[in-house]
Design a protein around this motif. Structure first.
Motif, PDB file in Angstrom:
ATOM      1  N   GLY A 130       0.791  -1.220   0.000  1.00  0.00           N
ATOM      2  CA  GLY A 130       0.000   0.000   0.000  1.00  0.00           C
ATOM      3  C   GLY A 130       0.822   1.268   0.000  1.00  0.00           C
ATOM      4  O   GLY A 130       0.298   2.349   0.276  1.00  0.00           O
ATOM      5  N   LEU A 131       2.107   1.166  -0.315  1.00  0.00           N
ATOM      6  CA  LEU A 131       2.984   2.324  -0.303  1.00  0.00           C
ATOM      7  C   LEU A 131       3.107   2.999  -1.664  1.00  0.00           C
ATOM      8  O   LEU A 131       3.612   4.115  -1.755  1.00  0.00           O
ATOM      9  CB  LEU A 131       4.379   1.920   0.184  1.00  0.00           C
ATOM     10  N   MET A 132       2.670   2.327  -2.717  1.00  0.00           N
ATOM     11  CA  MET A 132       2.778   2.890  -4.058  1.00  0.00           C
ATOM     12  C   MET A 132       1.666   2.294  -4.926  1.00  0.00           C
ATOM     13  O   MET A 132       1.529   1.075  -5.010  1.00  0.00           O
ATOM     14  CB  MET A 132       4.155   2.581  -4.659  1.00  0.00           C
ATOM     15  N   SER A 133       0.901   3.151  -5.573  1.00  0.00           N
ATOM     16  CA  SER A 133      -0.205   2.679  -6.401  1.00  0.00           C
ATOM     17  C   SER A 133       0.277   2.357  -7.810  1.00  0.00           C
ATOM     18  O   SER A 133       1.338   2.826  -8.254  1.00  0.00           O
ATOM     19  CB  SER A 133      -1.308   3.735  -6.477  1.00  0.00           C
ATOM     20  N   ALA A 134      -0.527   1.573  -8.522  1.00  0.00           N
ATOM     21  CA  ALA A 134      -0.196   1.236  -9.906  1.00  0.00           C
ATOM     22  C   ALA A 134      -0.211   2.483 -10.783  1.00  0.00           C
ATOM     23  O   ALA A 134       0.588   2.597 -11.716  1.00  0.00           O
ATOM     24  CB  ALA A 134      -1.191   0.194 -10.430  1.00  0.00           C
ATOM     25  N   LYS A 135      -1.121   3.406 -10.493  1.00  0.00           N
ATOM     26  CA  LYS A 135      -1.182   4.646 -11.275  1.00  0.00           C
ATOM     27  C   LYS A 135       0.102   5.448 -11.129  1.00  0.00           C
ATOM     28  O   LYS A 135       0.588   6.039 -12.098  1.00  0.00           O
ATOM     29  CB  LYS A 135      -2.387   5.481 -10.834  1.00  0.00           C
ATOM     30  N   TRP A 146       6.603   6.101 -16.092  1.00  0.00           N
ATOM     31  CA  TRP A 146       7.203   5.182 -17.070  1.00  0.00           C
ATOM     32  C   TRP A 146       8.344   5.851 -17.863  1.00  0.00           C
ATOM     33  O   TRP A 146       9.326   5.194 -18.209  1.00  0.00           O
ATOM     34  CB  TRP A 146       6.138   4.637 -18.020  1.00  0.00           C
ATOM     35  N   ARG A 147       8.212   7.132 -18.151  1.00  0.00           N
ATOM     36  CA  ARG A 147       9.288   7.807 -18.893  1.00  0.00           C
ATOM     37  C   ARG A 147      10.586   7.821 -18.083  1.00  0.00           C
ATOM     38  O   ARG A 147      11.674   7.572 -18.631  1.00  0.00           O
ATOM     39  CB  ARG A 147       8.869   9.245 -19.243  1.00  0.00           C
ATOM     40  N   TRP A 148      10.466   8.114 -16.795  1.00  0.00           N
ATOM     41  CA  TRP A 148      11.639   8.125 -15.936  1.00  0.00           C
ATOM     42  C   TRP A 148      12.232   6.721 -15.812  1.00  0.00           C
ATOM     43  O   TRP A 148      13.453   6.558 -15.751  1.00  0.00           O
ATOM     44  CB  TRP A 148      11.277   8.671 -14.554  1.00  0.00           C
ATOM     45  N   ALA A 149      11.354   5.717 -15.776  1.00  0.00           N
ATOM     46  CA  ALA A 149      11.832   4.333 -15.665  1.00  0.00           C
ATOM     47  C   ALA A 149      12.662   3.948 -16.883  1.00  0.00           C
ATOM     48  O   ALA A 149      13.720   3.313 -16.755  1.00  0.00           O
ATOM     49  CB  ALA A 149      10.641   3.384 -15.506  1.00  0.00           C
ATOM     50  N   LEU A 156      10.428  -5.743 -17.645  1.00  0.00           N
ATOM     51  CA  LEU A 156      10.125  -6.133 -16.275  1.00  0.00           C
ATOM     52  C   LEU A 156       9.404  -5.017 -15.532  1.00  0.00           C
ATOM     53  O   LEU A 156       8.512  -5.279 -14.715  1.00  0.00           O
ATOM     54  CB  LEU A 156      11.417  -6.501 -15.544  1.00  0.00           C
ATOM     55  N   TYR A 157       9.753  -3.768 -15.819  1.00  0.00           N
ATOM     56  CA  TYR A 157       9.079  -2.641 -15.165  1.00  0.00           C
ATOM     57  C   TYR A 157       7.605  -2.604 -15.536  1.00  0.00           C
ATOM     58  O   TYR A 157       6.733  -2.479 -14.660  1.00  0.00           O
ATOM     59  CB  TYR A 157       9.753  -1.327 -15.550  1.00  0.00           C
ATOM     60  N   PHE A 158       7.312  -2.726 -16.831  1.00  0.00           N
ATOM     61  CA  PHE A 158       5.910  -2.697 -17.247  1.00  0.00           C
ATOM     62  C   PHE A 158       5.164  -3.943 -16.779  1.00  0.00           C
ATOM     63  O   PHE A 158       3.954  -3.907 -16.550  1.00  0.00           O
ATOM     64  CB  PHE A 158       5.825  -2.545 -18.765  1.00  0.00           C
ATOM     65  N   GLY A 159       5.879  -5.060 -16.629  1.00  0.00           N
ATOM     66  CA  GLY A 159       5.263  -6.234 -16.025  1.00  0.00           C
ATOM     67  C   GLY A 159       4.865  -5.961 -14.587  1.00  0.00           C
ATOM     68  O   GLY A 159       3.791  -6.380 -14.128  1.00  0.00           O
ATOM     69  N   ALA A 160       5.713  -5.234 -13.841  1.00  0.00           N
ATOM     70  CA  ALA A 160       5.399  -4.858 -12.465  1.00  0.00           C
ATOM     71  C   ALA A 160       4.186  -3.936 -12.415  1.00  0.00           C
ATOM     72  O   ALA A 160       3.337  -4.049 -11.521  1.00  0.00           O
ATOM     73  CB  ALA A 160       6.605  -4.178 -11.823  1.00  0.00           C
ATOM     74  N   VAL A 161       4.079  -3.037 -13.384  1.00  0.00           N
ATOM     75  CA  VAL A 161       2.915  -2.146 -13.458  1.00  0.00           C
ATOM     76  C   VAL A 161       1.646  -2.955 -13.670  1.00  0.00           C
ATOM     77  O   VAL A 161       0.615  -2.711 -13.029  1.00  0.00           O
ATOM     78  CB  VAL A 161       3.091  -1.117 -14.588  1.00  0.00           C
ATOM     79  N   GLY A 162       1.700  -3.951 -14.563  1.00  0.00           N
ATOM     80  CA  GLY A 162       0.531  -4.785 -14.831  1.00  0.00           C
ATOM     81  C   GLY A 162       0.085  -5.568 -13.609  1.00  0.00           C
ATOM     82  O   GLY A 162      -1.111  -5.631 -13.291  1.00  0.00           O
ATOM     83  N   VAL A 163       1.040  -6.170 -12.898  1.00  0.00           N
ATOM     84  CA  VAL A 163       0.703  -6.919 -11.685  1.00  0.00           C
ATOM     85  C   VAL A 163       0.116  -5.988 -10.631  1.00  0.00           C
ATOM     86  O   VAL A 163      -0.857  -6.329  -9.941  1.00  0.00           O
ATOM     87  CB  VAL A 163       1.955  -7.641 -11.144  1.00  0.00           C
TER      88      VAL A 163
END
Length: 257
Positions: free
Chosen positions: A189-194, A200-203, A233-240
Motif C-alpha cells: 500500500g505504499l505505491m499505487s499502480a497509477k 514510465w518515462r523516468w523508468a 520487467l518494469y511494465f510487467g510490475a505495473v501490470g501486476v
C-alpha cells in the motif's frame, strides 16, 4: 516486556517497525555469514571461472592476458572478497525473503503467502540479471584487450578485476529484481499502480542510463539489449500492480455494501 499492539489498520508503530528492521538485519547477516563460509570453500572454482574471459581474450589477441597479484596479502584479500561476493548469491533466497517480510508486515494472512511468490520470482530474476552481466564481461574483456599492441602482455590487477566483476553481477542482479520490489511496495500500500505507470518515462530513462554506465563496451547494441529486459520487467510490475489494485478496490466495494 509486553509487545505493543498493532493498530487495527495493520500499520506498525514506529518502535515495533525499528525492532522489526533490526531483526531482519540480524537474520540477513546470519545468512550472509553462512553463505561466506560456503563462498570460502567455493573460491577455487570461482577463480577458475573468472579467469576464463582473460584466457579467451589471450587466445583471440595472441597476447598474454593474466591476473596479477600485487602484494603478499593480495591473494588473501581476494579470497575474502570472493567469499563475501559468493555469500550474496548463495544466500539470495534468504535475504530476498527478509526484504519482503520487512516491507509487507501489515498484510493479512492470505496476502502473506505472496512472500513465497516474491522469492520465487526474485531469485531467478536476480540470477538472470547476473547471468546477463556474465555474458557481457567476456565481450568487454575481448574488446578492451583488443587495443593491446602486438606481442604485449597485460597484467590485470586481480583486486580491480574481481571488484569490476562483482559490481557488474550485483548491479545487474538487483536491477532485474527492482520491478519485483516495486510490486512489493504496491502490495504494502505504499505505491499505487497509477503512480508506477505515471513514471514510465523516468523508468525508461533510468534503465538506459544504467545500461550505458554499467556496460563497459562502447557499442549501442549491448546497451539496448541490457536496457530492454529491465523496461519489460518494469511494465510487467505495473501490470501486476494494476491487477492487485483492482482486487483491493473490489474487496473494499463489497465490504461497503
Amino acid at each position: 516486556m509486553a509487545r505493543t499492539r498493532r493498530p487495527s489498520d495493520g500499520r506498525m508503530p514506529l518502535l515495533e517497525h525499528l525492532l522489526e528492521l533490526r531483526k531482519r538485519f540480524v537474520l540477513i547477516g546470519a545468512g550472509l555469514l553462512l553463505g561466506a563460509i560456503a563462498g570460502w570453500v567455493l573460491y577455487e572454482p570461482l577463480l577458475v571461472a573468472l579467469q576464463q574471459p582473460l584466457e579467451r581474450a589471450s587466445e583471440l589477441t595472441g597476447n598474454d592476458v593474466t591476473l596479477n597479484f600485487t602484494g603478499p596479502a593480495s591473494a588473501l584479500d581476494l579470497k575474502v572478497k570472493a567469499a563475501l561476493f559468493l555469500a550474496v548469491f548463495v544466500s539470495c533466497p534468504w535475504w530476498l525473503y527478509q526484504v519482503w517480510a520487512f516491507i509487507t508486515p501489515g498484510l493479512n494472512k492470505r496476502e502473506k503467502h505472496y512472500a513465497y511468490g516474491f522469492v520465487g520470482a526474485s531469485v531467478p530474476l536476480f540470477v538472470g540479471g547476473a547471468y546477463m552481466a556474465w555474458v557481457v564481461i567476456p565481450h568487454a574483456v575481448q574488446i578492451l584487450t583488443g587495443f593491446l599492441p602486438e606481442d604485449a602482455t597485460n597484467f590485470t590487477d586481480a583486486q580491480m578485476y574481481l571488484s569490476l566483476v562483482m559490481r557488474l553481477l550485483l548491479a545487474f542482479g538487483l536491477a532485474f529484481v527492482s520491478p519485483v520490489l516495486l510490486v512489493g511496495l504496491n502490495f504494502a500500500g505504499l505505491m499505487s499502480a497509477k503512480a508506477l505507470l505515471a513514471g514510465w518515462r523516468w523508468a525508461i530513462l533510468v534503465a538506459f542510463t544504467f545500461a550505458a554506465i554499467m556496460t563497459p563496451t562502447p557499442d549501442a547494441l549491448t546497451m539496448i539489449l541490457v536496457a530492454l529486459p529491465i523496461c519489460v520487467l518494469y511494465f510487467g510490475a505495473v501490470g501486476v500492480s494494476m491487477l492487485h489494485d483492482r482486487r483491493v478496490e473490489k474487496r473494499l466495494a463489497e465490504a461497503e455494501v
